[in-house]
Design a protein around this motif. Structure first.
Motif, PDB file in Angstrom:
ATOM      1  N   ASN A  38      -3.152  47.046   7.218  1.00  0.00           N
ATOM      2  CA  ASN A  38      -3.375  47.074   5.775  1.00  0.00           C
ATOM      3  C   ASN A  38      -2.864  48.398   5.239  1.00  0.00           C
ATOM      4  N   GLU A  89      -6.555  50.415  -1.392  1.00  0.00           N
ATOM      5  CA  GLU A  89      -7.909  49.893  -1.572  1.00  0.00           C
ATOM      6  C   GLU A  89      -8.895  50.853  -0.919  1.00  0.00           C
ATOM      7  N   SER A 134     -13.434  48.060   1.189  1.00  0.00           N
ATOM      8  CA  SER A 134     -12.730  46.800   0.919  1.00  0.00           C
ATOM      9  C   SER A 134     -11.852  46.392   2.092  1.00  0.00           C
ATOM     10  N   ARG A 165     -12.326  43.025   4.426  1.00  0.00           N
ATOM     11  CA  ARG A 165     -11.216  42.094   4.681  1.00  0.00           C
ATOM     12  C   ARG A 165     -11.098  41.800   6.170  1.00  0.00           C
ATOM     13  N   PRO A 203      -1.010  46.212  -1.474  1.00  0.00           N
ATOM     14  CA  PRO A 203      -1.686  46.962  -2.540  1.00  0.00           C
ATOM     15  C   PRO A 203      -0.730  47.969  -3.179  1.00  0.00           C
TER      16      PRO A 203
END
Length: 178
Positions: free
Chosen positions: A26, A30, A34, A38, A150
């Motif tokens: 990721n 974020e 968060s 996830r 993101p």
């Protein structure tokens, strides 16, 4: 499957792995909570990273500081990823630091220029961005195109800038900082 979150100069990264290799990454953008939610939602458990993942975290930190880092050596777990996407990702992993390609050129390298949209879908589904450098795939105009991580396109531009790439320059000059 396990995960850990690590801070970098760009923000919090989430690293998910199995016994086979890195399965998820990721990108920042974020809050850590968060990212953790996830991973837990995907069935991962928080864990202390093994040596290989700890080394990857350090490499990602160096990358975020603007150092030239290549990720082709990182073992991946692409279980559940379609054979076509795996083929796209394998080709893309050959594209080194500061180099770019277009959706159409990547499709042509894979044997069919009509696959450009499918290449875009593969980029959007990329489970390990940065390691599979989908940020290096640009629109035919040399502009950045989309980015589903993101931060969207601004994150893509920031990653490319770390590598000395200025999208929007003439195609032949993309990797030279003109």
């Amino acid at each position: 499957m396990w995960f850990a979150i690590a801070s970098t100069d760009l923000g919090e990264f989430g690293f998910g792995w199995s016994s086979k290799g890195i399965a998820r990454l990721n990108l920042p953008g974020e809050p850590a909570v968060s990212i953790a939610e996830r991973f837990v939602g995907l069935g991962y458990s928080a864990a202390v990273p093994p040596e290989a993942v700890s080394e990857l975290i350090q490499e990602v930190r160096r990358y975020c500081e603007g150092q030239k880092v290549e990720f082709q050596h990182v073992a991946l777990d692409l279980t559940g990823v379609s054979p076509f996407y795996q083929r796209v990702y394998a080709r893309l992993r050959e594209l080194g630091w500061g180099k770019t390609t277009t959706y159409g050129d990547l499709a042509a390298e894979l044997g069919d220029v009509r696959l450009a949209r499918a290449i875009g879908q593969a980029m959007g589904a990329n489970p390990v961005p940065l390691i599979i450098p989908c940020h290096r795939v640009l629109a035919s105009s040399g502009k950045p195109g989309g980015f589903s991580a993101p931060g969207g396109t601004s994150s893509k531009l920031r990653m490319l800038a770390l590598e000395g790439v200025q999208p929007g320059a003439p195609i032949g000059q993309l990797g030279f900082g003109f």
